[in-house]
Structures are given as structure tokens and as C-alpha cells.
Write a protein that holds these residues in place. Structure first.
Motif, mmCIF file in Angstrom:
data_model
loop_
_atom_site.group_PDB
_atom_site.id
_atom_site.type_symbol
_atom_site.label_atom_id
_atom_site.label_comp_id
_atom_site.label_asym_id
_atom_site.label_seq_id
_atom_site.Cartn_x
_atom_site.Cartn_y
_atom_site.Cartn_z
ATOM 1 N N ALA A 1 40.463 37.524 45.360
ATOM 2 C CA ALA A 1 41.195 36.986 44.221
ATOM 3 C C ALA A 1 40.176 36.620 43.146
ATOM 4 N N LYS A 61 50.611 41.651 45.070
ATOM 5 C CA LYS A 61 49.720 40.747 44.347
ATOM 6 C C LYS A 61 50.493 39.914 43.332
ATOM 7 N N ASP A 90 40.903 39.249 51.553
ATOM 8 C CA ASP A 90 41.233 39.906 50.300
ATOM 9 C C ASP A 90 40.640 39.120 49.139
ATOM 10 N N TYR A 113 46.743 36.151 47.740
ATOM 11 C CA TYR A 113 45.773 36.772 48.643
ATOM 12 C C TYR A 113 46.394 37.902 49.470
ATOM 13 N N ASP A 114 47.334 38.626 48.910
ATOM 14 C CA ASP A 114 48.025 39.703 49.622
ATOM 15 C C ASP A 114 47.967 40.965 48.770
ATOM 16 N N PRO A 115 47.158 41.952 49.145
ATOM 17 C CA PRO A 115 47.018 43.151 48.311
ATOM 18 C C PRO A 115 48.282 43.980 48.205
ATOM 19 N N ASN A 130 49.754 38.146 40.053
ATOM 20 C CA ASN A 130 48.827 38.011 38.937
ATOM 21 C C ASN A 130 49.488 37.182 37.842
ATOM 22 N N SER A 164 44.152 36.746 39.329
ATOM 23 C CA SER A 164 44.622 37.934 40.042
ATOM 24 C C SER A 164 44.737 37.617 41.524
ATOM 25 N N ASN A 165 45.792 38.125 42.141
ATOM 26 C CA ASN A 165 46.008 38.030 43.586
ATOM 27 C C ASN A 165 46.037 36.588 44.080
#
Length: 468
Positions: free
Chosen positions: A457, A51, A455, A46-48, A53, A42-43
Motif C-alpha cells: 500500500a 483495491k 501486499d 491491503y487486498d490486490p 484507492n 492506494s490499496n
């Protein structure tokens, strides 16, 4: 685990060919292995706000056949020969993008094929006790690791070439020499399109030796020379090279003493390269890098509950000095250990860092954004006594860039937890959870990025590995 046995119809033909060489002493070894891992990342960027995934199943299958102890003519003074062949197949299921782009395309380009089509990992002749001496030669495609793998490791792809090793007549020392020629680029054009990527050339020559001295532990002096002629992107400075010769020298020490297990290796890189002089690049580049990896374990019996194991590790890889043009101080061997099948293998299940590269979305050799090179790692962990044959591993990792153009050197922190259950040596089941807290220097576009650092991950991995 390998088991010796006799096949019938197809194998009878092989043994009939071996009869002139005293087939009574000859045996056939068969080995097979399969590792399947269900992976959920996931992520990854590293950018919410956007993301990345990815979920997929990684397949890793091997099948090996070796005919051993083939007697050669009596005039060879007891010399015997082995012939080995090993097929390897890698591929993914459940994803159409996992191996085509960042960050997994870099892993896939290390292997001849990743479409679950078998390729030849091994095809060799190994000659033992040459002319009655303690000398062994292996010729053909073979697996090879130099030292701990810091300098050189085929990572399951195989190298084509030759090795020669034997015991020396003093101090119980030994010497092994090798020569290999790689048949494909470590990072191909499908991944390494940007000029900042590392493209090792076809026909890269690898030569060197290991000199081993046993004492209370084992000392190893390792030497590797990489020589390439052809277009290549320098991993530290990003210049296009027309030719390059790099030498790597390392000293390794291992000891298993009572409750202590220690393995440390320190290395330096030297060399020279010529460039095409484009965009104001210097006509030549000098290499001057260094790296080190130290691992230690302490086994401690605990009252009534068994044995616990504490483990620590330190790793350092020098990065390219910001603003430097004629000297590349980034330590980066072309085929140092980085991969295990279709997954990165390093410090941490998610970031999987080595002293020179990690799991990152930047299209660079290291996976780090432009301006960040070299990786320092500090880790510690504990494995408490197993309960009902189920082992638990707890680990923490701290990552920092060795050199940055500006801003923070913080690449991030990672916490891992793994449950393992082994059934003899034939079957191993494991469940891993990893949480990576990205630092500013790991975020793509650093230091000019709007994506926030820090963020989270994650990786969840369920694996089954069987061997025969």
C-alpha cells in the motif's frame, strides 16, 4: 507565528470595554493558519483483488483572537487576565467517501464538525499571577496535552474545563491540575456500529495532574483518571460497559544535552468497569495495561556539508490477553494523541501507529483486525544536511502486534521519504512518499482471510502550511 497588531472599527469597541482595566497595557494578538494536503492512498484494504484507492484534499484552517494583559483591580496584587477565542475548520475536497467510512471515519468523529464549517476550538479566560502568587488558571474551552500526549491530547478539537498550575516552594518544582468533560463521543455511531468498536460515552470526565521536577533534564509525573457513565464498548475485550473508571499514571523524562535529544515516557493503566452481562460477559472488568514511547535524536556535524541528524524511536502498547474475560490488559486511553487534523499522526506517514491504534480498515478502536491488539514499533531514520534549504527525511518502521489470538504478530513494515522546504516560520512545503508492506496481522479478516499478506500500500502527500 503570531503578530501583534491593532484592528480598527470592530476592535475599537473591544478596547473601549477594556479601558476600566488600564487598556494601555492590553494588547491584541491575532493568529491564522491554513494547512492543505493533497493525499493519494492506494490499496487501503491491503487486498490486490479489490483495491481501495482514495484521493482527496484535506483542509485545516484556524483563526485565533486573544486579548492579553488585561489589568484587574489593584487589590489583586498585579493579577492580569487573557481572553482567547479560536475557530477551527476541517474538511475534504475531491472525495465523497473519505470521511464516511473506514478508515477515515474514525478520524472525523474526533471533531465536532468536518464539513469545513468552523467550530469553537478555544474560548477561555486565563488569569495570571493570581493574588500576587505564581499561579495561573485557565477556564473554558482550551487545548491541552498531558505529557507527550501518550495519555491525553485534544488533537485540535479542544477540551472544555479548567486547569490550575503554579510553582511550588521547593526544588523549583511545579504542579498543574486539570478537569475536563468531553462533549461528544470520540467514535460516533456512524463509524462504530459493530459491537467490536470503541465507543467512548458522552460526558466522559477527565481529571488529573502533572508534577514536574527539573534536574539535568525534566522529569514529569502524570496522572489521568477517566470516568464515564453510560453505554461504552470496551476497547480490548469488546464487552458493553455500563460504567468505567480508568486511571493512567506515567513518568516522562526529557533532556537536550549537546548533540543528544531524548524524550521518553512510560505508563500503566489500572481501573474497574461494570458490564451489562450480555452474551456471557463478566459482571466486572479489571484494567491492567502498560505502554511506553521513547524518541532520541543525535545531531552530528559533517565536514563542510553541515549537520546530519540520526533518529530512533521505540513504542510499546500492551494488548488484550487472548482468552481472558475478566481482565483487560489492552492499554487504550480514550483521548490519547492520534490525529492531526484529518490525518492520523503517529509512527509512519501511512500506518501512523501509536501504541494502541493505527490506520486500518477493521471497524475497531485500534483499526486492527479482531484478535490483534496492542502495537510495538521500532523505527530509525536519518536527515542529512539540508541542500539549498531543502531537508530530506528518510525513515523505516517495523510494526508488530503485542497480542494475537493466533498466527503471526507481523503488522508490516514501512519506508518513508519526505522533502521539506521552509520559508522562515511562515510557510512550509513538503512532499512525502510512503510504502507500506502489510503483514498478515494487518489484513482485515485475519487470521481467517483469503487476502494474501505482504501486499503493498502507498501514500503520496503534497502539503503546504502557512501561519501568521
Amino acid at each position: 507565528m503570531q503578530r501583534k497588531g491593532k484592528l480598527f472599527l470592530p476592535v475599537l469597541a473591544i478596547f473601549s470595554l477594556l479601558r476600566p482595566f488600564n487598556a494601555r497595557a492590553t494588547n491584541l494578538d491575532l493568529s491564522a493558519g491554513y494547512n492543505v494536503s493533497a493525499l493519494s492512498y492506494s490499496n487501503l484494504n491491503y487486498d490486490p483483488s479489490q483495491k481501495d484507492n482514495q484521493d482527496y484534499i484535506a483542509n485545516d484552517a484556524t483563526l485565533g483572537i486573544a486579548v492579553r494583559n488585561i489589568d484587574l483591580p489593584d487589590s489583586w496584587n498585579g493579577t492580569t487576565m487573557d481572553i482567547g477565542i479560536k475557530f477551527h475548520a476541517l474538511g475534504v475536497s475531491g472525495s465523497t467517501v473519505a470521511l464516511k467510512g473506514s478508515p477515515f471515519g474514525q478520524i472525523a468523529s474526533n471533531y465536532p464538525n468536518t464539513a469545513l464549517t468552523p467550530f469553537m476550538e478555544n474560548a477561555y479566560i486565563r488569569i495570571h499571577h493570581i493574588l500576587g502568587k505564581s499561579i495561573e488558571a485557565t477556564i473554558g474551552r482550551q487545548n491541552f496535552v498531558l505529557g507527550s500526549g501518550l495519555l491525553l491530547d485534544d488533537d485540535g478539537a479542544g477540551f472544555t474545563g479548567a486547569t490550575l498550575k503554579g510553582n511550588l516552594p521547593f526544588w523549583e518544582t511545579s504542579l498543574e491540575g486539570f478537569y475536563f468533560n468531553t462533549s461528544h463521543s470520540i467514535y460516533n455511531d456512524s463509524y462504530a456500529a459493530p459491537a467490536s468498536s470503541f465507543l467512548a460515552p458522552d460526558g466522559l470526565n477527565l481529571a488529573g495532574f502533572t508534577f514536574a521536577i527539573p534536574t539535568d533534564g525534566m522529569w514529569e509525573l502524570n496522572e489521568l483518571v477517566e470516568n464515564g457513565n453510560g453505554p461504552e464498548i470496551d476497547p480490548g475485550l469488546g464487552d458493553t460497559l455500563t460504567s468505567a473508571t480508568r486511571s493512567f499514571t506515567s513518568l516522562r523524562y526529557q533532556i537536550n544535552y549537546g548533540s543528544l535529544i531524548f524524550d521518553g515516557e512510560a505508563a500503566m493503566e489500572k481501573g474497574q468497569a461494570t458490564t451489562n452481562g450480555a452474551n456471557g460477559a463478566p459482571s466486572s472488568i479489571t484494567y491492567n495495561g502498560n505502554a511506553a514511547v521513547v524518541r532520541a535524536k543525535w545531531k552530528q556535524p559533517l565536514y563542510k556539508v553541515g549537520e546530519g541528524i540520526a533518529h530512533v524511536a521505540l513504542a510499546h502498547g500492551s494488548g488484550a490477553t487472548p482468552g481472558e474475560t475478566g481482565t483487560d490488559t489492552a492499554f487504550f486511553p480514550a483521548h490519547g494523541h492520534q490525529f492531526d487534523g484529518l490525518q492520523r499522526d503517529g509512527f509512519g506517514a501511512f500506518f501512523a501507529a501509536t501504541p494502541y491504534a493505527a490506520l486500518g480498515t477493521a471497524p475497531t478502536a485500534s483499526g486492527l483486525p479482531q484478535g490483534a491488539t496492542g502495537i510495538d514499533v521500532v523505527s530509525g531514520g536519518y536527515t542529512p544536511p539540508a541542500y539549498d534549504n531543502v531537508a530530506l527525511d528518510l525513515d523505516y518502521f517495523l510494526y508488530r502486534a503485542d497480542q494475537v489470538a493466533s498466527g503471526s504478530r507481523n503488522l508490516g513494515d514501512e519506508w518513508d521519504i519526505t522533502f521539506r522546504r521552509s520559508f522562515r516560520s511562515s510557510l512550509t512545503l513538503s512532499l512525502t512518499g510512503a510504502v507500506f508492506l502489510a503483514g498478515p496481522a494487518a489484513v482485515a479478516g485475519y487470521p481467517n482471510t483469503s487476502a494474501p499478506a505482504g501486499d503493498i500500500a502507498t501514500l503520496i502527500s503534497l502539503s503546504a502550511s502557512g501561519r501568521f
